[in-house]
Design an enzyme around this catalytic site. Structure first.
Site, PDB file in Angstrom:
ATOM      1  N   ARG A 179       1.146  -1.654   0.401  1.00 38.10           N
ATOM      2  CA  ARG A 179      -0.071  -0.151   0.087  1.00 38.10           C
ATOM      3  C   ARG A 179       0.448   1.204   0.482  1.00 38.10           C
ATOM      4  NH1 ARG A 179      -3.584   1.397   5.401  1.00 38.10           N
ATOM      5  NH2 ARG A 179      -4.872   0.041   4.635  1.00 38.10           N
ATOM      6  N   TYR A 180       1.901   0.541   0.958  1.00 35.43           N
ATOM      7  CA  TYR A 180       2.922   2.213   0.964  1.00 35.43           C
ATOM      8  C   TYR A 180       3.781   2.059   0.031  1.00 35.43           C
ATOM      9  CZ  TYR A 180       0.187   3.854   5.029  1.00 35.43           C
ATOM     10  OH  TYR A 180      -1.299   3.725   6.029  1.00 35.43           O
ATOM     11  N   ARG A 223       7.646  -0.185   2.016  1.00 34.93           N
ATOM     12  CA  ARG A 223       6.764  -0.823   2.689  1.00 34.93           C
ATOM     13  C   ARG A 223       5.538  -2.016   2.995  1.00 34.93           C
ATOM     14  NH1 ARG A 223       5.073   3.681   4.794  1.00 34.93           N
ATOM     15  NH2 ARG A 223       3.414   3.909   6.323  1.00 34.93           N
ATOM     16  N   CYS A 225      -4.930 -16.994  14.554  1.00 34.61           N
ATOM     17  CA  CYS A 225      -4.088 -16.844  15.891  1.00 34.61           C
ATOM     18  C   CYS A 225      -3.980 -17.541  16.889  1.00 34.61           C
ATOM     19  CB  CYS A 225      -5.084 -15.525  16.203  1.00 34.61           C
ATOM     20  SG  CYS A 225      -5.236 -14.353  14.876  1.00 34.61           S
ATOM     21  N   CYS A 276      -9.402 -12.062  18.789  1.00 30.72           N
ATOM     22  CA  CYS A 276     -10.116 -10.633  19.485  1.00 30.72           C
ATOM     23  C   CYS A 276     -11.740 -10.256  18.896  1.00 30.72           C
ATOM     24  CB  CYS A 276      -8.898  -9.184  18.505  1.00 30.72           C
ATOM     25  SG  CYS A 276      -7.613  -9.798  19.346  1.00 30.72           S
ATOM     26  N   CYS A 279     -11.802  -7.787  16.289  1.00 28.99           N
ATOM     27  CA  CYS A 279     -10.720  -7.963  14.828  1.00 28.99           C
ATOM     28  C   CYS A 279     -10.610  -7.198  13.883  1.00 28.99           C
ATOM     29  CB  CYS A 279     -10.376  -9.473  15.014  1.00 28.99           C
ATOM     30  SG  CYS A 279      -8.882  -9.429  13.444  1.00 28.99           S
ATOM     31  N   ARG A 327      -9.332  -8.213  10.854  1.00 22.11           N
ATOM     32  CA  ARG A 327      -9.286  -9.003   9.311  1.00 22.11           C
ATOM     33  C   ARG A 327     -10.400  -9.986  10.047  1.00 22.11           C
ATOM     34  NH1 ARG A 327      -3.451  -8.725   9.111  1.00 22.11           N
ATOM     35  NH2 ARG A 327      -3.438  -6.517   7.521  1.00 22.11           N
ATOM     36  N   ASP A 356     -11.489  -0.071  13.842  1.00 20.32           N
ATOM     37  CA  ASP A 356     -11.874   0.333  12.698  1.00 20.32           C
ATOM     38  C   ASP A 356     -12.954  -0.092  12.379  1.00 20.32           C
ATOM     39  OD1 ASP A 356      -9.113   0.343  11.459  1.00 20.32           O
ATOM     40  OD2 ASP A 356      -8.870  -0.949  11.822  1.00 20.32           O
ATOM     41  N   ASP A 406      -7.943   3.840  10.078  1.00 21.93           N
ATOM     42  CA  ASP A 406      -7.520   3.757   8.670  1.00 21.93           C
ATOM     43  C   ASP A 406      -8.434   4.448   8.329  1.00 21.93           C
ATOM     44  OD1 ASP A 406      -5.853   1.623   7.181  1.00 21.93           O
ATOM     45  OD2 ASP A 406      -4.937   0.999   8.937  1.00 21.93           O
ATOM     46  N   LYS A 416      -3.186   5.062   7.183  1.00 28.65           N
ATOM     47  CA  LYS A 416      -3.940   5.320   8.122  1.00 28.65           C
ATOM     48  C   LYS A 416      -3.572   6.922   8.068  1.00 28.65           C
ATOM     49  CE  LYS A 416      -1.772   1.565  10.399  1.00 28.65           C
ATOM     50  NZ  LYS A 416      -1.537   0.627   9.148  1.00 28.65           N
TER      51      LYS A 416
END
Ligand SMILES: *Cc1c(COP(=O)(O)O)cnc(C)c1O
Ligand code: SF4
Length: 361
Positions: free
Chosen positions: A92-93, A96, A105, A109, A112, A114, A279, A316, A323
């Site tokens: 995206r950037y 990175r 996981c 959470c 989450c 995702r 999010d 985000d 972000k």
């Protein structure tokens, strides 16, 4: 740890009811939630839950409120898909890229971002990690893009994959000279600290890269003595650590809790990095807060806590736009100069040199 010393990970609503965290009458709704979004509560995390609605319980125990999805909520809330360039690789950037090594996981959470892609919803299957062919494709892209200076490894939780797979990732990365920084985003050092072994650390170090671990933790109770020891092992081995926290209703939405959390990070030699606005993940509205509540909490940290304890509050932008800093503004234009607010709320006129040189349009 008495009640949960068996070491078993709780995943089923009937186990949660047996633990006294939900009423038998809730079984049907909770089964619906668990069918939609994976549940996993390892024994060490279960031991931190005092009441189902406490800051640990709210993060990990399924809630019937998750069945309500708002129109603005989406399966891909931060727009990963828009920038996917190879299986699991998001670019995206410019400098990175982000690799989703696994969809698994150790603990799921409830907020989450995702959640529509991890656990049972993982496109690669519930146990899925990127296979050889997918990694080949991702590494072909990384090798061809010399502008990529940093690789962020995430998931799922990348430190939950086997040492063998981590060592394999390190071996592949070693061959990519232009990637200088390797950053793992993980909850493992705090919530399953027993996984931070000499073997895991050696597997990470085999990359030969500068290593960062961004620890995800949202409440000071997550930084148990065992967690602090695990982080200490990583840091003593030469891994730099930063933190990331999600602002959550009923978990960390008061200045005292956020202050204690940021200080706990700094005491553990972990530099606070991001405080994320929640999010727009499906079925998470009961845990999200308005942006201005977040800004006021950040105001409560500024000036009262050491600069070392200040995270950057970020949101985000849906759609993959990245972000954006979302913290309160302290500096505003005032005529030819500026008006600057101090940490106590006092306002001060500031006339800079550039201001007087500014041309009228
Ligand atoms: C968050 C994110 C990053 C990392 O951003 P930083 O500001 O460097 O922490 C990189 N790529 C994607 C796709 C992200 O979502
Ligand atoms: S550890 Fe990260 S990826 Fe896994 S459930 Fe929590 S927020 Fe989602």
């Amino acid at each position: 740890m008495s009640r949960f010393s068996s070491g078993k990970t709780l995943t089923r609503p009937d186990e949660l009811i047996a633990a006294g965290w939900a009423a038998p009458a809730q079984a049907k709704e909770l089964a619906e939630v668990a069918a939609r979004y994976s549940v996993a509560i390892p024994a060490g995390v279960a031991a931190l839950i005092e009441r189902p609605d406490d800051p640990i319980g709210r993060q990990f125990l399924p809630d019937a409120a998750e069945l309500r999805t708002l129109p603005q909520e989406r399966a891909d809330p931060i727009g990963d898909d828009v920038h996917q360039v190879a299986p699991g690789l998001i670019h995206r950037y410019p400098d990175r890229a982000l690799l989703k090594l696994t969809g698994v996981c150790p603990v799921y959470c409830r907020f989450c971002f995702r959640r529509a892609r991890v656990g049972a919803n993982n496109p690669a299957g519930p146990q899925g990690v990127l296979d050889e062919a997918a990694l080949d494709e991702a590494f072909a892209y990384l090798a061809a893009h010399r502008e990529i200076w940093e690789l962020i490894v995430t998931g799922g939780d990348p430190l939950a994959v086997s040492e063998r797979r981590l060592a394999d990732l390190s071996r592949r990365l070693r061959a990519v000279d232009h990637i200088k920084i390797l950053r793992f985003h993980s909850r493992v050092p705090a919530l399953t600290p027993e996984r931070i072994t000499p073997g895991l650390i050696a597997a990470l170090k085999a990359s030969g890269k500068t290593l960062y671990v961004a620890l995800h933790a949202n409440h000071p109770r997550e930084l148990t003595p065992e967690a602090r020891v695990a982080c200490g092992k990583l840091i003593d081995a030469g891994v730099a650590m930063v933190s990331q926290t999600v602002l959550l209703r009923g978990v960390n939405d008061d200045v005292e809790t956020l202050s204690a959390l940021m200080r706990a990070f700094v005491e553990a030699r972990i530099k606070p990095y991001y405080l994320h606005h929640g999010d727009l993940a499906p079925g998470t509205s009961h845990l999200r807060l308005p942006l201005d509540v977040g800004q006021n909490l950040v105001r409560g940290l500024l000036g009262r806590l050491s600069g070392l304890c200040q995270p950057i509050y970020v949101v985000d932008i849906p759609g993959g736009h990245g972000k954006a800093p979302a913290g309160p503004a302290y500096v505003a234009r005032e005529g030819a100069g500026w008006l600057i607010e101090d940490w106590r709320g006092g306002r001060h006129v500031y006339g800079d040199d550039a201001g007087s040189a500014r041309k009228k349009p």
